[in-house]
Design a protein around this motif. Sequence first.
Motif, mmCIF file in Angstrom:
data_model
loop_
_atom_site.group_PDB
_atom_site.id
_atom_site.type_symbol
_atom_site.label_atom_id
_atom_site.label_comp_id
_atom_site.label_asym_id
_atom_site.label_seq_id
_atom_site.Cartn_x
_atom_site.Cartn_y
_atom_site.Cartn_z
ATOM 1 N N PRO A 142 26.354 17.287 3.488
ATOM 2 C CA PRO A 142 27.167 16.490 4.420
ATOM 3 C C PRO A 142 28.633 16.503 4.019
ATOM 4 N N ILE A 143 29.501 16.550 5.000
ATOM 5 C CA ILE A 143 30.927 16.729 4.732
ATOM 6 C C ILE A 143 31.523 15.529 4.010
ATOM 7 N N THR A 144 30.864 14.393 4.060
ATOM 8 C CA THR A 144 31.372 13.216 3.350
ATOM 9 C C THR A 144 31.241 13.359 1.849
ATOM 10 N N VAL A 145 30.445 14.319 1.393
ATOM 11 C CA VAL A 145 30.318 14.582 -0.047
ATOM 12 C C VAL A 145 30.583 16.066 -0.289
ATOM 13 N N PHE A 146 31.612 16.579 0.357
ATOM 14 C CA PHE A 146 31.934 17.996 0.265
ATOM 15 C C PHE A 146 32.164 18.375 -1.198
ATOM 16 N N VAL A 147 31.406 19.347 -1.676
ATOM 17 C CA VAL A 147 31.543 19.821 -3.050
ATOM 18 C C VAL A 147 31.686 21.336 -3.018
ATOM 19 N N HIS A 148 32.679 21.839 -3.715
ATOM 20 C CA HIS A 148 32.926 23.274 -3.724
ATOM 21 C C HIS A 148 31.807 24.019 -4.457
ATOM 22 N N HIS A 149 31.470 25.189 -3.943
ATOM 23 C CA HIS A 149 30.420 25.999 -4.536
ATOM 24 C C HIS A 149 30.675 27.458 -4.171
ATOM 25 N N ASN A 150 30.011 28.355 -4.876
ATOM 26 C CA ASN A 150 30.117 29.773 -4.565
ATOM 27 C C ASN A 150 29.489 30.037 -3.205
ATOM 28 N N THR A 151 30.287 30.471 -2.250
ATOM 29 C CA THR A 151 29.790 30.733 -0.906
ATOM 30 C C THR A 151 28.633 31.726 -0.921
ATOM 31 N N LEU A 152 28.691 32.698 -1.826
ATOM 32 C CA LEU A 152 27.646 33.725 -1.906
ATOM 33 C C LEU A 152 26.735 33.474 -3.104
ATOM 34 N N HIS A 153 26.318 32.219 -3.276
ATOM 35 C CA HIS A 153 25.453 31.885 -4.406
ATOM 36 C C HIS A 153 24.162 32.692 -4.389
ATOM 37 N N ALA A 190 19.395 15.523 -0.076
ATOM 38 C CA ALA A 190 20.163 14.415 0.504
ATOM 39 C C ALA A 190 19.300 13.175 0.631
ATOM 40 N N GLU A 191 18.504 12.925 -0.402
ATOM 41 C CA GLU A 191 17.605 11.774 -0.345
ATOM 42 C C GLU A 191 18.365 10.450 -0.306
ATOM 43 N N TRP A 192 19.626 10.450 -0.688
ATOM 44 C CA TRP A 192 20.422 9.235 -0.746
ATOM 45 C C TRP A 192 21.075 8.902 0.599
ATOM 46 N N THR A 193 21.021 9.822 1.571
ATOM 47 C CA THR A 193 21.670 9.574 2.853
ATOM 48 C C THR A 193 20.889 8.548 3.675
ATOM 49 N N VAL A 194 21.497 8.083 4.754
ATOM 50 C CA VAL A 194 20.856 7.078 5.609
ATOM 51 C C VAL A 194 19.600 7.644 6.253
ATOM 52 N N ARG A 195 19.662 8.899 6.696
ATOM 53 C CA ARG A 195 18.539 9.509 7.404
ATOM 54 C C ARG A 195 18.287 10.917 6.874
ATOM 55 N N PRO A 196 17.678 11.052 5.709
ATOM 56 C CA PRO A 196 17.336 12.392 5.220
ATOM 57 C C PRO A 196 16.253 13.020 6.090
ATOM 58 N N ALA A 197 16.143 14.330 6.025
ATOM 59 C CA ALA A 197 15.120 15.033 6.806
ATOM 60 C C ALA A 197 13.849 15.151 5.984
ATOM 61 N N PRO A 198 12.680 15.023 6.604
ATOM 62 C CA PRO A 198 11.421 15.123 5.859
ATOM 63 C C PRO A 198 11.126 16.556 5.438
ATOM 64 N N ARG A 199 10.209 16.682 4.504
ATOM 65 C CA ARG A 199 9.811 17.990 4.024
ATOM 66 C C ARG A 199 9.235 18.821 5.170
ATOM 67 N N GLY A 200 9.583 20.094 5.212
ATOM 68 C CA GLY A 200 9.080 20.977 6.261
ATOM 69 C C GLY A 200 9.987 21.074 7.463
ATOM 70 N N THR A 201 11.153 20.426 7.436
ATOM 71 C CA THR A 201 12.031 20.424 8.603
ATOM 72 C C THR A 201 12.566 21.822 8.910
ATOM 73 N N THR A 208 26.077 1.188 1.194
ATOM 74 C CA THR A 208 25.031 1.980 0.558
ATOM 75 C C THR A 208 25.542 2.547 -0.763
ATOM 76 N N TYR A 209 24.597 3.010 -1.560
ATOM 77 C CA TYR A 209 24.936 3.706 -2.805
ATOM 78 C C TYR A 209 25.194 5.183 -2.501
ATOM 79 N N ARG A 210 26.023 5.790 -3.327
ATOM 80 C CA ARG A 210 26.249 7.232 -3.241
ATOM 81 C C ARG A 210 26.366 7.787 -4.653
ATOM 82 N N PRO A 211 25.969 9.027 -4.866
ATOM 83 C CA PRO A 211 26.037 9.582 -6.218
ATOM 84 C C PRO A 211 27.470 9.905 -6.617
ATOM 85 N N LEU A 212 27.842 9.569 -7.831
ATOM 86 C CA LEU A 212 29.128 9.937 -8.416
ATOM 87 C C LEU A 212 28.849 10.744 -9.671
ATOM 88 N N CYS A 213 28.588 12.012 -9.477
ATOM 89 C CA CYS A 213 28.258 12.913 -10.587
ATOM 90 C C CYS A 213 28.185 14.322 -10.015
#
Length: 1016
Positions: free
Chosen positions: A39-50, A353-364, A529-534
């Motif tokens: 989610p863009i509210t927790v935008f974290v930089h990463h290797n685009t071609l991971h 994204a288990e910490w979000t308001v509405r995470p998606a269930p397994r198998g989505t 709500t809580y959000r991760p800071l790490c």
Amino acid sequence: MPHTSTFPSSTAPLVSHPPAPDLAAEIEHLAHLLPSQGPITVFVHHNTLHAFEEQPFHEAVVAAADLFDCHPYLPEAEYRAQLDRGRIRPADLDRELLAVLGDQGDELLGALGTRHALWLAMLERPLWEGPDAEIRWYIDETESLFRYRPEVETATRERVVSQTRRWVVRDYANGARERCPLKQEVDALIERFGGAIFESWNAGDWEPFTLHLLWRACRAGVDLAAESRPPRAARSGDRDREAAALVDSEMIRFCAAYLDQGLAPWRLPDCEQGLLRAFVNLHRGSKPQTAWLHGLPALVQEVDALGCDAQASIAASLAELRVTPDDRERVLTEALLELPGWAGMVWQMETNAEWTVRPAPRGTLVDYVAVRLLLQRLAKQRLDADPLSGRTPDPQGGESRLQQAFSVFQIAQVRGWTPVDLMSLSAYEWRNLIEEVDAFSSRERRRVYHQAYERQLRERTLDAIRAHAAGLKHAPALAAPEFQLVCCIDDREESFRRHLEEVFPACETFGFAGFFGVAMYYRGVSEATYRPLCPVNVKPQHFVRETPAYSAEGTSRRQEKARQTLGRAAHGMNQGSQSFLGGAIAGLLGAAATLPMVLRILSPRLAGRFASFFGRIVVPNRTQLTLERTAQSPGSAPDELGYSIDEMTSIVHGTLTAMGLTRGFARLVIITGHGSSSVNNPHSAAYDCGACGGGRGGPNARAFARMANDPRVRERLAGRGMQIDQATCFIGGYHNTGDDSYTLYDLDLLPTTHRGVLNRASKAIDEARARDAHERCRRFESAPLSLSPAAALRHVEGRASDLSQVRIECGHATNAYTFVGRRAWSRGLFLDRRAFLASYDPEADDKARSVLAKLLSAVIPVCAGIALEYYFSRVDNRGYGCGTKLPHNVTSMLGVMDGAGSDLRTGLPWQMVEIHEPVRNLFVIETTPEAMQRIMADNAAIDTLVQNDWVQLALFDAESLEMKLFQNGRFEPYQAPLSQLPRVAESIEWYRGQRDHLGFATIDPAAESTSTGATR
């Protein structure tokens, strides 16, 4: 940019096959190709071609370019512009070409010179390329056949024209005509330019004659070479893209509704039952208005009959689409990569994204593929019924003969080949020449350009470090610091630290990952709500909550009620405005509602101050952290919040040891988190602290300071051999890199004996942040270069509050290198806000270098990820980035789309990368090859990044000034004579009046300026 499949189309018999039991596993395996942006509210930089990190860098970028239809490097024109301005040196091109060709560079290409000379000419001069129609226009409508290219040296042009004239007058007219393979073309040209009376020709006629003959020789030679070549396979047209466009429009709307985190007025029904079930329930018994969807209710019944089993539905769709087992992976991959942004977000919401308001269930994600294939079946039926749909086949693949001839024509001019040289070549020699030109394609040329581009910056950096460190060898040692300040390793803090050290030489600064070892779920006093800071690869176990101070609880309850009332009113107005009556009322009140907006544009700094003032009315001024846990285990219940004393001790010990701050503590130690504030900026989290998972690091700094001040923690630290004097006091701080404001926490807990040093530190920080704002402003076109530091500070304050501002700050847009080691050898070196600075003291480490190993396990992946995301978003901003900010619309509180409907855009917008130099990050680490090799052997992630050249790595011995550069799988000595760096008294003397990237300089308050301004 649409996805273009690189998988071959199958010609095997079309058969159905039973459901595959491993479909879910296969889809989840293919998910590694998807963007890992959450989610863009927790935008974290990463290797685009991971997903490609197991391959060497240059192989990976090419493979990804083919798969995603993107560019692996910058366009040639940009590299050549850098060559013209000296950013790429001709010597670097030559050295890189020698490395690529090896001994093969000396091979002769007939009488046309060596392979090395040919390839170098293709690099040093632009080769224009284009489709056949564009080339024909260029030849017919420009002076390309009348004047040599301007890049051709005068001596070369005169020699070729003279030799051509001599051949025509002496040889062709006296017997060579019968042996000439192009005698008809030559005769026609002679007639055109005045007949056989050559003496009557003007001198100016021979240059056009030469070029016309050269062009005809190129066309004839390419035709001659092609006669013995097998014909190219034709590329058959298909309707996949047209069908995908139909499916995309439906998938975008449905995914936005299904994943919505509260932006929509109402929620999609049955979301908790899964994506496929929600889709089935939504369309059961419906009557679609769109013609191609008329068969959807019948398909929905089919899925319903299968019990909404996603794998069974996928298998049925594959059979209906007549997909063979051999083609299944191709089809599933295309199903994911047609909308990689949405598919990637589905996967992230399912797995991370288990910490979000509405995470998606397994198998989505499997459900997503099932729905897409259902729609694909309908789109295919629609297109099959329409004989006029689909694309026209492309009868020819690859480069045409005209394009090949045009390339040789340009090379011939810059290499000085005469028409006679080319007419003398045999069919075999022409084939070799064409193959050689084709082998050094635009993509291969850009690879060499890029390596030379990186080489120049790498060597300048290593030379500057050695020169600066050599100059410090005889400098007096730093006296006991009056205060110490710890910042995040963020490259934006480099300038803040440098200015602070200039303003207050008696301070000492350190760099550490901005969560400071405090991994937590955090909830602020005004947050719901809580959000991760790490870091994103860490799953916090602890919860920390900010609460009002005990003495302010009564006021806080009233403020909380006020916040709730205002929130409900705002939400109600937003929802009500979408109704008929509410819309009418909103229209009447619209004029009043525009006042704050107008103020945000006309006087953004004043608007920001108003917003801050009103914010303080509803948010408590005095707060505290629930930091010490009373229960046995951590959790989110009131008595489970916080850490145990032993856990606090481990955090403080680990962090101070890692940064090398284990002795010589000052009376005041300031721990500084960072973040950024801005309005109307969906990518605001991308400016926050990556080590805090795209959050703001102030709470982490505050928590760490509280832990380090606890007498019980210090008692346990002493038992571990770390003595912190009782007079040392830690305080937390927060640096806003958007408006360069600085906040200190819990000052009421500071002893009165420390107020003097705090006042001096605060005064120095205020001056440093003003200077930092001044240095930042040189990058902003809207900021005059004549601004004073105070005016620059006002400018960035207004910039962060400006509703119309799309370039809030440059972010990491200049990052290029990472230093890991003692500050002593980089202090006073002007680094232009381009360096991540991680503190590490080899003398405080053990023989196994365990401290360095733990430090690098975070520093290398994090800094490499930032650099690589900026790299890919810059080299192809449309494909790997998200384009310009201007048409972006926030969607589902998860990301942005272009306009009303597009793929969910991932990567960075153009306004964040436009000034960036896309290079792989250069790590300079103060350690030995033996220690680094052990670390690489024990850490697969580091080893992969280093061995596969996703990063550049150099090791530095600050005492001997020796450098070791990792190349060709081993550490090789970097040998270069020590150079002299320009010396200036203050940073401002070096950067004043400049907007572009600057070179290195030594900041020495006692030195007279030796800068000339021309070599920066």
